[in-house]
Design a protein around this motif. Structure first.
Motif, PDB file in Angstrom:
ATOM      1  N   LEU A 249     -11.107  -1.158  -0.545  1.00 38.27           N
ATOM      2  CA  LEU A 249      -9.811  -1.005  -1.193  1.00 38.27           C
ATOM      3  C   LEU A 249      -8.692  -1.191  -0.184  1.00 38.27           C
ATOM      4  O   LEU A 249      -8.737  -0.650   0.915  1.00 38.27           O
ATOM      5  CB  LEU A 249      -9.703   0.377  -1.839  1.00 38.27           C
ATOM      6  N   LYS A 250      -7.726  -1.947  -0.603  1.00 38.60           N
ATOM      7  CA  LYS A 250      -6.551  -2.135   0.241  1.00 38.60           C
ATOM      8  C   LYS A 250      -5.549  -1.042  -0.088  1.00 38.60           C
ATOM      9  O   LYS A 250      -5.452  -0.616  -1.240  1.00 38.60           O
ATOM     10  CB  LYS A 250      -5.909  -3.498  -0.040  1.00 38.60           C
ATOM     11  N   PRO A 251      -4.802  -0.602   0.883  1.00 39.84           N
ATOM     12  CA  PRO A 251      -3.745   0.370   0.562  1.00 39.84           C
ATOM     13  C   PRO A 251      -2.714  -0.300  -0.342  1.00 39.84           C
ATOM     14  O   PRO A 251      -2.530  -1.521  -0.283  1.00 39.84           O
ATOM     15  CB  PRO A 251      -3.145   0.724   1.922  1.00 39.84           C
ATOM     16  N   PRO A 252      -2.058   0.459  -1.184  1.00 39.53           N
ATOM     17  CA  PRO A 252      -1.079  -0.150  -2.093  1.00 39.53           C
ATOM     18  C   PRO A 252       0.062  -0.805  -1.310  1.00 39.53           C
ATOM     19  O   PRO A 252       0.432  -0.345  -0.237  1.00 39.53           O
ATOM     20  CB  PRO A 252      -0.570   1.025  -2.929  1.00 39.53           C
ATOM     21  N   VAL A 253       0.583  -1.851  -1.883  1.00 43.68           N
ATOM     22  CA  VAL A 253       1.709  -2.553  -1.259  1.00 43.68           C
ATOM     23  C   VAL A 253       2.914  -1.625  -1.283  1.00 43.68           C
ATOM     24  O   VAL A 253       3.187  -0.966  -2.285  1.00 43.68           O
ATOM     25  CB  VAL A 253       2.028  -3.857  -2.019  1.00 43.68           C
ATOM     26  N   GLN A 254       3.601  -1.551  -0.180  1.00 44.77           N
ATOM     27  CA  GLN A 254       4.777  -0.688  -0.068  1.00 44.77           C
ATOM     28  C   GLN A 254       6.048  -1.522  -0.234  1.00 44.77           C
ATOM     29  O   GLN A 254       6.083  -2.699   0.104  1.00 44.77           O
ATOM     30  CB  GLN A 254       4.787   0.011   1.295  1.00 44.77           C
ATOM     31  N   TYR A 255       7.084  -0.871  -0.748  1.00 44.90           N
ATOM     32  CA  TYR A 255       8.358  -1.539  -0.995  1.00 44.90           C
ATOM     33  C   TYR A 255       9.494  -0.771  -0.336  1.00 44.90           C
ATOM     34  O   TYR A 255       9.537   0.457  -0.399  1.00 44.90           O
ATOM     35  CB  TYR A 255       8.619  -1.649  -2.505  1.00 44.90           C
ATOM     36  N   LYS A 256      10.402  -1.535   0.285  1.00 42.84           N
ATOM     37  CA  LYS A 256      11.599  -0.938   0.887  1.00 42.84           C
ATOM     38  C   LYS A 256      12.665  -0.842  -0.199  1.00 42.84           C
ATOM     39  O   LYS A 256      12.880  -1.794  -0.941  1.00 42.84           O
ATOM     40  CB  LYS A 256      12.139  -1.812   2.018  1.00 42.84           C
TER      41      LYS A 256
ATOM     42  N   GLU B 169       6.042   1.788  -8.052  1.00 44.34           N
ATOM     43  CA  GLU B 169       6.583   2.616  -9.135  1.00 44.34           C
ATOM     44  C   GLU B 169       7.659   3.572  -8.629  1.00 44.34           C
ATOM     45  O   GLU B 169       8.694   3.747  -9.274  1.00 44.34           O
ATOM     46  CB  GLU B 169       5.471   3.418  -9.817  1.00 44.34           C
ATOM     47  N   LEU B 170       7.424   4.165  -7.485  1.00 47.59           N
ATOM     48  CA  LEU B 170       8.399   5.101  -6.934  1.00 47.59           C
ATOM     49  C   LEU B 170       9.663   4.371  -6.487  1.00 47.59           C
ATOM     50  O   LEU B 170      10.781   4.851  -6.717  1.00 47.59           O
ATOM     51  CB  LEU B 170       7.782   5.876  -5.774  1.00 47.59           C
ATOM     52  N   ALA B 171       9.504   3.209  -5.867  1.00 48.02           N
ATOM     53  CA  ALA B 171      10.668   2.421  -5.444  1.00 48.02           C
ATOM     54  C   ALA B 171      11.497   2.007  -6.649  1.00 48.02           C
ATOM     55  O   ALA B 171      12.731   2.087  -6.631  1.00 48.02           O
ATOM     56  CB  ALA B 171      10.213   1.186  -4.667  1.00 48.02           C
ATOM     57  N   GLU B 172      10.825   1.595  -7.704  1.00 47.81           N
ATOM     58  CA  GLU B 172      11.513   1.190  -8.931  1.00 47.81           C
ATOM     59  C   GLU B 172      12.306   2.366  -9.521  1.00 47.81           C
ATOM     60  O   GLU B 172      13.445   2.205  -9.958  1.00 47.81           O
ATOM     61  CB  GLU B 172      10.454   0.714  -9.925  1.00 47.81           C
TER      62      GLU B 172
ATOM     63  N   GLU C 201       9.359  -6.150  -0.819  1.00 47.17           N
ATOM     64  CA  GLU C 201       8.069  -5.809  -0.215  1.00 47.17           C
ATOM     65  C   GLU C 201       8.248  -5.541   1.280  1.00 47.17           C
ATOM     66  O   GLU C 201       8.933  -6.280   1.973  1.00 47.17           O
ATOM     67  CB  GLU C 201       7.098  -6.966  -0.441  1.00 47.17           C
ATOM     68  N   ALA C 202       7.635  -4.454   1.719  1.00 44.25           N
ATOM     69  CA  ALA C 202       7.770  -4.069   3.131  1.00 44.25           C
ATOM     70  C   ALA C 202       6.897  -4.919   4.021  1.00 44.25           C
ATOM     71  O   ALA C 202       5.949  -5.495   3.655  1.00 44.25           O
ATOM     72  CB  ALA C 202       7.405  -2.599   3.302  1.00 44.25           C
TER      73      ALA C 202
END
Length: 102
Positions: A18-25, A75-78, A101-102
């Motif tokens: 599993l890849k860690p979820p993509v993070q967003y700035k 979801e949190l960034a949104e 995308e970070a």
């Protein structure tokens, strides 16, 4: 005597890595109308920044035209972007926020 034949079976389990979820700035954009005090208020209330950290981010936004407020899951960034826009609309400021995308 009878011979009993046994078959050996090897079961192989494949595990998906599993890849860690993509993070967003989450970014704030500078404008000529939103007050610095309101930007600090937004950073403290929406992003839970300390007064000194909020002031530093606000100055970065002011000087560079854009600044990072935090890095979150999609979801949190949104949700944070929507909260900034709702708060800005409530106080009648044109403050813009976006995510990348970070």
């Amino acid at each position: 005597m009878s011979q009993i034949k046994t078959e050996e079976q090897i079961v192989t389990k494949t595990r998906k890595k599993l890849k860690p979820p993509v993070q967003y700035k989450v970014l704030l954009h500078n404008d000529d109308y939103t007050t610095m005090e309101f930007v600090v208020y937004v950073l403290q209330s929406v992003f839970r920044k300390s007064p000194s950290e909020a002031t530093q981010i606000m100055l970065r936004v002011h000087e560079n035209g854009i600044g990072v407020c935090g890095v979150y899951s999609y979801e949190l960034a949104e949700t944070k972007v929507a909260a900034v826009h709702d708060l800005a609309e409530q106080y009648e400021f044109p403050l813009k926020s976006s995510m990348e995308e970070a």
